[in-house]
Motif scaffolding. Structure first.
Motif, mmCIF file in Angstrom:
data_model
loop_
_atom_site.group_PDB
_atom_site.id
_atom_site.type_symbol
_atom_site.label_atom_id
_atom_site.label_comp_id
_atom_site.label_asym_id
_atom_site.label_seq_id
_atom_site.Cartn_x
_atom_site.Cartn_y
_atom_site.Cartn_z
ATOM 1 N N PRO A 93 5.985 -29.226 -9.425
ATOM 2 C CA PRO A 93 4.845 -28.764 -8.628
ATOM 3 C C PRO A 93 4.745 -27.245 -8.494
ATOM 4 N N PHE A 94 5.816 -26.514 -8.748
ATOM 5 C CA PHE A 94 5.784 -25.058 -8.644
ATOM 6 C C PHE A 94 5.488 -24.386 -9.981
ATOM 7 N N PHE A 95 5.337 -25.155 -11.055
ATOM 8 C CA PHE A 95 5.168 -24.597 -12.402
ATOM 9 C C PHE A 95 3.826 -25.008 -12.979
ATOM 10 N N LYS A 96 3.131 -24.040 -13.603
ATOM 11 C CA LYS A 96 1.885 -24.338 -14.308
ATOM 12 C C LYS A 96 1.847 -23.504 -15.579
ATOM 13 N N LEU A 97 1.834 -24.173 -16.734
ATOM 14 C CA LEU A 97 1.713 -23.482 -18.016
ATOM 15 C C LEU A 97 0.241 -23.176 -18.236
ATOM 16 N N CYS A 98 -0.089 -21.895 -18.377
ATOM 17 C CA CYS A 98 -1.488 -21.477 -18.507
ATOM 18 C C CYS A 98 -1.902 -21.262 -19.959
ATOM 19 N N GLY A 99 -0.951 -20.953 -20.843
ATOM 20 C CA GLY A 99 -1.314 -20.745 -22.235
ATOM 21 C C GLY A 99 -0.177 -20.166 -23.046
ATOM 22 N N SER A 100 -0.402 -20.121 -24.347
ATOM 23 C CA SER A 100 0.565 -19.509 -25.251
ATOM 24 C C SER A 100 -0.202 -18.763 -26.331
ATOM 25 N N ASN A 101 0.472 -17.828 -26.981
ATOM 26 C CA ASN A 101 -0.165 -17.040 -28.026
ATOM 27 C C ASN A 101 0.833 -16.845 -29.156
ATOM 28 N N TRP A 119 4.808 -19.574 -11.765
ATOM 29 C CA TRP A 119 5.990 -20.157 -11.158
ATOM 30 C C TRP A 119 6.036 -19.710 -9.704
ATOM 31 N N ASN A 120 5.995 -20.676 -8.817
ATOM 32 C CA ASN A 120 6.077 -20.381 -7.393
ATOM 33 C C ASN A 120 4.983 -19.394 -6.965
ATOM 34 N N ARG A 121 3.765 -19.640 -7.472
ATOM 35 C CA ARG A 121 2.558 -18.862 -7.162
ATOM 36 C C ARG A 121 2.557 -17.424 -7.681
ATOM 37 N N ARG A 122 3.424 -17.124 -8.645
ATOM 38 C CA ARG A 122 3.436 -15.806 -9.280
ATOM 39 C C ARG A 122 3.187 -15.989 -10.766
ATOM 40 N N SER A 123 2.453 -15.096 -11.352
ATOM 41 C CA SER A 123 2.103 -15.157 -12.766
ATOM 42 C C SER A 123 3.152 -14.419 -13.602
ATOM 43 N N TYR A 124 3.563 -15.046 -14.717
ATOM 44 C CA TYR A 124 4.550 -14.449 -15.606
ATOM 45 C C TYR A 124 4.084 -14.584 -17.048
ATOM 46 N N ILE A 125 4.452 -13.603 -17.847
ATOM 47 C CA ILE A 125 4.271 -13.691 -19.294
ATOM 48 C C ILE A 125 5.652 -13.509 -19.901
ATOM 49 N N LEU A 126 6.084 -14.502 -20.666
ATOM 50 C CA LEU A 126 7.401 -14.473 -21.281
ATOM 51 C C LEU A 126 7.218 -14.262 -22.782
ATOM 52 N N TYR A 127 7.813 -13.201 -23.310
ATOM 53 C CA TYR A 127 7.696 -12.869 -24.725
ATOM 54 C C TYR A 127 8.979 -13.235 -25.460
ATOM 55 N N SER A 162 -2.970 -7.942 -16.695
ATOM 56 C CA SER A 162 -1.904 -8.744 -16.103
ATOM 57 C C SER A 162 -2.127 -8.897 -14.602
ATOM 58 N N LYS A 163 -2.499 -7.822 -13.921
ATOM 59 C CA LYS A 163 -2.745 -7.876 -12.479
ATOM 60 C C LYS A 163 -3.942 -8.774 -12.190
ATOM 61 N N ALA A 164 -4.975 -8.703 -13.034
ATOM 62 C CA ALA A 164 -6.152 -9.551 -12.843
ATOM 63 C C ALA A 164 -5.785 -11.026 -13.002
ATOM 64 N N MET A 165 -4.916 -11.339 -13.986
ATOM 65 C CA MET A 165 -4.488 -12.728 -14.181
ATOM 66 C C MET A 165 -3.698 -13.212 -12.978
ATOM 67 N N GLU A 166 -2.832 -12.358 -12.457
ATOM 68 C CA GLU A 166 -2.013 -12.745 -11.305
ATOM 69 C C GLU A 166 -2.908 -13.016 -10.094
ATOM 70 N N THR A 167 -3.903 -12.166 -9.885
ATOM 71 C CA THR A 167 -4.825 -12.340 -8.765
ATOM 72 C C THR A 167 -5.649 -13.607 -8.944
ATOM 73 N N GLN A 168 -6.115 -13.853 -10.164
ATOM 74 C CA GLN A 168 -6.956 -15.003 -10.453
ATOM 75 C C GLN A 168 -6.240 -16.309 -10.138
ATOM 76 N N TYR A 169 -4.938 -16.360 -10.409
ATOM 77 C CA TYR A 169 -4.181 -17.597 -10.256
ATOM 78 C C TYR A 169 -3.258 -17.584 -9.038
ATOM 79 N N ALA A 170 -3.438 -16.631 -8.146
ATOM 80 C CA ALA A 170 -2.546 -16.517 -6.992
ATOM 81 C C ALA A 170 -2.585 -17.758 -6.109
ATOM 82 N N ASN A 171 -3.721 -18.422 -6.072
ATOM 83 C CA ASN A 171 -3.847 -19.600 -5.209
ATOM 84 C C ASN A 171 -3.799 -20.908 -5.984
ATOM 85 N N SER A 172 -3.317 -20.851 -7.222
ATOM 86 C CA SER A 172 -3.214 -22.074 -8.024
ATOM 87 C C SER A 172 -2.132 -22.987 -7.458
ATOM 88 N N PRO A 173 -2.357 -24.297 -7.571
ATOM 89 C CA PRO A 173 -1.319 -25.220 -7.095
ATOM 90 C C PRO A 173 -0.085 -25.163 -7.966
#
Length: 173
Positions: A93-101, A119-127, A162-173
């Motif tokens: 419930p704390f994890f949401k995969l948004c995409g890959s490139n 993860w836990n309402r914070r947006s991450y990009i893992l390279y 990156s900041k815009a993505m974090e803000t956009q998804y800040a309230n995602s479940p």
């Protein structure tokens, strides 16, 4: 089945240069090790498998053992990077995969892969970046790494995006 965690803010991420996608027996040992060590996400380098040739049997095999694979390979059998994600994590419930490139049209095909997740309402990009370097080619390797770093930070994901993505998804479940 939902993954239960006492500390929902903890993810365990590992990285391994596998020097070629192994045979099934070796792959089983690797996956067992990843599970034993409780890795949630594993970055693999040097899969030596072109993207178009990732065997569906391997994908199905990984899925049956509880892993989802994201892969980027070169047109030949050199390079190749992958990211494995435990399927239990995908249901957490704390994890949401948004995409890959896979960056297949970039200057670094088969050497750069990313996933974007919450993860836990914070947006991450893992390279996952594979940048081979030896003493003979150290300058070339350094130049390639610096070019990849510039490409990632200024073209793919500038700080404002990156900041815009974090803000956009800040309230995602």
């Amino acid at each position: 089945m939902t993954l239960q965690r006492q500390e929902p803010s903890t993810l365990k991420i590992g990285s391994w240069n596998i020097r070629g996608l192994p045979q099934i027996g070796t792959l089983l040992h690797m996956l067992h090790y990843f599970k034993t060590e409780a890795f949630d996400i594993v970055l693999l380098q040097e899969t030596h498998t072109p993207s178009h040739a990732m065997p569906s049997l391997t994908v199905q095999f990984l899925a049956a053992l509880g892993w989802q694979i994201h892969h980027s390979g070169h047109t030949n059998s050199s390079a190749g990077v992958a990211i494995l994600i435990q399927t239990d994590l995908l249901q957490h419930p704390f994890f949401k995969l948004c995409g890959s490139n896979t960056y297949k049209d970039s200057a670094f095909p088969g050497r750069l892969l990313s996933i974007w997740f919450i993860w836990n309402r914070r947006s991450y990009i893992l390279y996952n970046v594979y940048c081979p370097c030896s003493s003979q080619y150290e300058t070339i390797g350094d130049q390639r790494f610096n070019a990849q770093k510039y490409y990632i930070s200024n073209i793919l994901y500038p700080a404002t995006a990156s900041k815009a993505m974090e803000t956009q998804y800040a309230n995602s479940p």
